[in-house]
Design a protein around this motif. Structure first.
Motif, PDB file in Angstrom:
ATOM      1  N   PRO A 176       0.816  -1.230   0.000  1.00  0.00           N
ATOM      2  CA  PRO A 176       0.000   0.000   0.000  1.00  0.00           C
ATOM      3  C   PRO A 176       0.845   1.275   0.000  1.00  0.00           C
ATOM      4  CG  PRO A 176      -0.873  -1.592   1.571  1.00  0.00           C
ATOM      5  CD  PRO A 176       0.458  -2.115   1.118  1.00  0.00           C
ATOM      6  N   ARG A 177       1.915   1.290   0.789  1.00  0.00           N
ATOM      7  CA  ARG A 177       2.768   2.477   0.841  1.00  0.00           C
ATOM      8  C   ARG A 177       3.531   2.672  -0.459  1.00  0.00           C
ATOM      9  NH1 ARG A 177       6.037   1.949   6.385  1.00  0.00           N
ATOM     10  NH2 ARG A 177       6.823   3.994   5.699  1.00  0.00           N
ATOM     11  N   MET A 178       3.922   1.575  -1.087  1.00  0.00           N
ATOM     12  CA  MET A 178       4.592   1.671  -2.384  1.00  0.00           C
ATOM     13  C   MET A 178       3.645   2.241  -3.432  1.00  0.00           C
ATOM     14  SD  MET A 178       6.934  -1.792  -2.565  1.00  0.00           S
ATOM     15  CE  MET A 178       7.448  -1.404  -4.239  1.00  0.00           C
ATOM     16  N   LYS A 179       2.379   1.848  -3.340  1.00  0.00           N
ATOM     17  CA  LYS A 179       1.382   2.361  -4.287  1.00  0.00           C
ATOM     18  C   LYS A 179       1.216   3.867  -4.116  1.00  0.00           C
ATOM     19  CE  LYS A 179      -3.261   1.489  -6.029  1.00  0.00           C
ATOM     20  NZ  LYS A 179      -4.518   0.713  -5.847  1.00  0.00           N
ATOM     21  N   GLU A 180       1.241   4.335  -2.863  1.00  0.00           N
ATOM     22  CA  GLU A 180       1.139   5.769  -2.600  1.00  0.00           C
ATOM     23  C   GLU A 180       2.316   6.514  -3.217  1.00  0.00           C
ATOM     24  OE1 GLU A 180       0.890   6.357   1.574  1.00  0.00           O
ATOM     25  OE2 GLU A 180      -1.001   5.250   1.800  1.00  0.00           O
ATOM     26  N   ILE A 181       3.513   5.947  -3.050  1.00  0.00           N
ATOM     27  CA  ILE A 181       4.711   6.578  -3.619  1.00  0.00           C
ATOM     28  C   ILE A 181       4.617   6.640  -5.141  1.00  0.00           C
ATOM     29  CG2 ILE A 181       7.201   6.298  -3.954  1.00  0.00           C
ATOM     30  CD1 ILE A 181       7.317   5.111  -1.122  1.00  0.00           C
ATOM     31  N   GLN A 182       4.151   5.549  -5.743  1.00  0.00           N
ATOM     32  CA  GLN A 182       4.031   5.518  -7.204  1.00  0.00           C
ATOM     33  C   GLN A 182       3.015   6.543  -7.704  1.00  0.00           C
ATOM     34  OE1 GLN A 182       3.085   1.404  -7.672  1.00  0.00           O
ATOM     35  NE2 GLN A 182       5.231   0.732  -7.633  1.00  0.00           N
ATOM     36  N   GLU A 183       1.929   6.721  -6.951  1.00  0.00           N
ATOM     37  CA  GLU A 183       0.921   7.717  -7.325  1.00  0.00           C
ATOM     38  C   GLU A 183       1.467   9.134  -7.146  1.00  0.00           C
ATOM     39  OE1 GLU A 183      -2.088   7.423  -8.613  1.00  0.00           O
ATOM     40  OE2 GLU A 183      -1.919   5.230  -8.749  1.00  0.00           O
ATOM     41  N   ARG A 184       2.257   9.326  -6.101  1.00  0.00           N
ATOM     42  CA  ARG A 184       2.781  10.654  -5.786  1.00  0.00           C
ATOM     43  C   ARG A 184       3.851  11.092  -6.780  1.00  0.00           C
ATOM     44  NH1 ARG A 184       3.649   9.770  -0.778  1.00  0.00           N
ATOM     45  NH2 ARG A 184       5.911   9.439  -0.780  1.00  0.00           N
ATOM     46  N   SER A 222      10.529   9.570 -12.050  1.00  0.00           N
ATOM     47  CA  SER A 222      10.925   8.196 -11.712  1.00  0.00           C
ATOM     48  C   SER A 222      12.099   8.167 -10.735  1.00  0.00           C
ATOM     49  CB  SER A 222      11.300   7.423 -12.982  1.00  0.00           C
ATOM     50  OG  SER A 222      12.382   8.058 -13.657  1.00  0.00           O
ATOM     51  N   GLN A 223      12.957   9.197 -10.781  1.00  0.00           N
ATOM     52  CA  GLN A 223      14.106   9.229  -9.874  1.00  0.00           C
ATOM     53  C   GLN A 223      13.650   9.392  -8.427  1.00  0.00           C
ATOM     54  OE1 GLN A 223      17.046  12.143 -10.890  1.00  0.00           O
ATOM     55  NE2 GLN A 223      18.408  11.621  -9.200  1.00  0.00           N
ATOM     56  N   LEU A 224      12.726  10.317  -8.191  1.00  0.00           N
ATOM     57  CA  LEU A 224      12.190  10.502  -6.840  1.00  0.00           C
ATOM     58  C   LEU A 224      11.425   9.258  -6.389  1.00  0.00           C
ATOM     59  CD1 LEU A 224      10.910  14.210  -6.726  1.00  0.00           C
ATOM     60  CD2 LEU A 224      12.761  13.183  -5.399  1.00  0.00           C
ATOM     61  N   ARG A 225      10.723   8.650  -7.324  1.00  0.00           N
ATOM     62  CA  ARG A 225       9.974   7.437  -6.997  1.00  0.00           C
ATOM     63  C   ARG A 225      10.914   6.340  -6.510  1.00  0.00           C
ATOM     64  NH1 ARG A 225       7.302   6.912 -11.519  1.00  0.00           N
ATOM     65  NH2 ARG A 225       8.660   5.373 -12.505  1.00  0.00           N
ATOM     66  N   SER A 226      12.002   6.160  -7.224  1.00  0.00           N
ATOM     67  CA  SER A 226      12.974   5.126  -6.848  1.00  0.00           C
ATOM     68  C   SER A 226      13.621   5.449  -5.507  1.00  0.00           C
ATOM     69  CB  SER A 226      14.052   4.995  -7.925  1.00  0.00           C
ATOM     70  OG  SER A 226      13.488   4.594  -9.153  1.00  0.00           O
ATOM     71  N   GLN A 227      13.948   6.722  -5.291  1.00  0.00           N
ATOM     72  CA  GLN A 227      14.576   7.119  -4.033  1.00  0.00           C
ATOM     73  C   GLN A 227      13.650   6.874  -2.838  1.00  0.00           C
ATOM     74  OE1 GLN A 227      15.680  11.220  -4.573  1.00  0.00           O
ATOM     75  NE2 GLN A 227      17.524  10.747  -5.779  1.00  0.00           N
ATOM     76  N   ASP A 228      12.376   7.219  -3.003  1.00  0.00           N
ATOM     77  CA  ASP A 228      11.412   7.032  -1.909  1.00  0.00           C
ATOM     78  C   ASP A 228      11.172   5.554  -1.622  1.00  0.00           C
ATOM     79  OD1 ASP A 228      11.238   9.719  -1.631  1.00  0.00           O
ATOM     80  OD2 ASP A 228       9.136   9.914  -2.222  1.00  0.00           O
ATOM     81  N   ILE A 229      11.153   4.752  -2.679  1.00  0.00           N
ATOM     82  CA  ILE A 229      10.950   3.312  -2.484  1.00  0.00           C
ATOM     83  C   ILE A 229      12.141   2.704  -1.753  1.00  0.00           C
ATOM     84  CG2 ILE A 229      10.824   1.090  -3.691  1.00  0.00           C
ATOM     85  CD1 ILE A 229       9.029   2.436  -5.760  1.00  0.00           C
ATOM     86  N   MET A 230      13.354   3.091  -2.140  1.00  0.00           N
ATOM     87  CA  MET A 230      14.542   2.584  -1.465  1.00  0.00           C
ATOM     88  C   MET A 230      14.583   3.039  -0.007  1.00  0.00           C
ATOM     89  SD  MET A 230      15.868   0.635  -3.602  1.00  0.00           S
ATOM     90  CE  MET A 230      17.287   0.203  -2.604  1.00  0.00           C
TER      91      MET A 230
END
Length: 229
Positions: A65-73, A78-86
């Motif tokens: 669920p949290r990963m889905k939020e990051i992907q939506e945000r 894509s760089q920020l998305r990858s950083q937040d996921i890591m």
């Protein structure tokens, strides 16, 4: 390439071949029982790693669920998305690569056992002659064991179920697929992501079917290893 072949032989194939023969001797000259005992030993040794993988997988699923939020945000960046996921992985103490650990260990064992069974149960004079090169010189009594009894519960362990024409061998093929299904079913965590749910359903069906089909062409001894494992 020759160096890698020698390394594989010394680290994987030879130890497994000699271990199978030792268990064969210890278990009343019954290679089927030897393979089962070998499987138990491997499972005991890899149990901590397997439990770690299960915990890592469960944590990964709980983060969906949290990963889905990051992907939506961060749909565009894509760089920020990858950083937040890591960062999410780091905060949760999850290592995505850690989920692959048991697979990395299981595959060499699986492939090595395939060759070990072929070594212990040679079908041609050439393979029989090559077996002597796989035996440890400090265990000279192994030479008196050849040829090894290849029968177990009416099955020839070196034959593939597709050629064996044995009902029990076909039951083992079914069990190889069914146990794969059970293993996936137990370790999978529910997901709220429709795409993840679709992938899980597909894997739950496809993987057991594929592995069941492959088992038709593996030596019966190897299928026994997988089912017991």
């Amino acid at each position: 390439m020759e160096f890698l072949g020698t390394l594989w032989d010394e680290v994987i194939t030879k130890p497994m071949t000699n271990s199978l023969l030792l268990l064969y001797v210890a278990l009343f000259s019954n290679l089927g029982l030897g393979i089962i005992a070998f499987t138990v030993v491997v499972r005991v040794l890899t149990y901590p790693l397997m439990m770690r993988q299960i915990r890592q997988t469960q944590r990964m699923q709980s983060l969906q669920p949290r990963m889905k939020e990051i992907q939506e945000r961060h749909k565009i960046n894509s760089q920020l998305r990858s950083q937040d996921i890591m960062l999410l992985y780091k905060d949760a103490g999850v290592n995505p690569v850690g989920c692959l650990g048991p697979l990395v260990i299981q595959m060499p064992i699986f492939i090595g056992l395939f060759w070990a069974i072929n070594n212990v149960l040679p079908f041609t004079p050439e393979n029989l002659a090559g077996l002597s090169g796989k035996l440890y010189s400090w265990l000279p009594f192994f030479n008196s064991l050849v040829p090894v009894n290849r029968s177990f519960l009416g099955m020839v362990l070196a034959l593939e179920p597709a050629r064996a024409g044995n009902i029990l061998a076909m039951i083992l093929v079914f069990l190889s697929g069914y146990t794969m299904y059970l293993q996936q079913k137990i370790t999978q965590m529910p997901s709220t992501d429709p795409r993840q749910q679709s992938t899980q359903r597909m894997m739950l069906i496809v993987m057991p079917l594929v592995f069941g089909m492959f088992s038709l062409f593996f030596p019966i001894g190897l299928v026994i290893y997988w089912v017991i494992s």
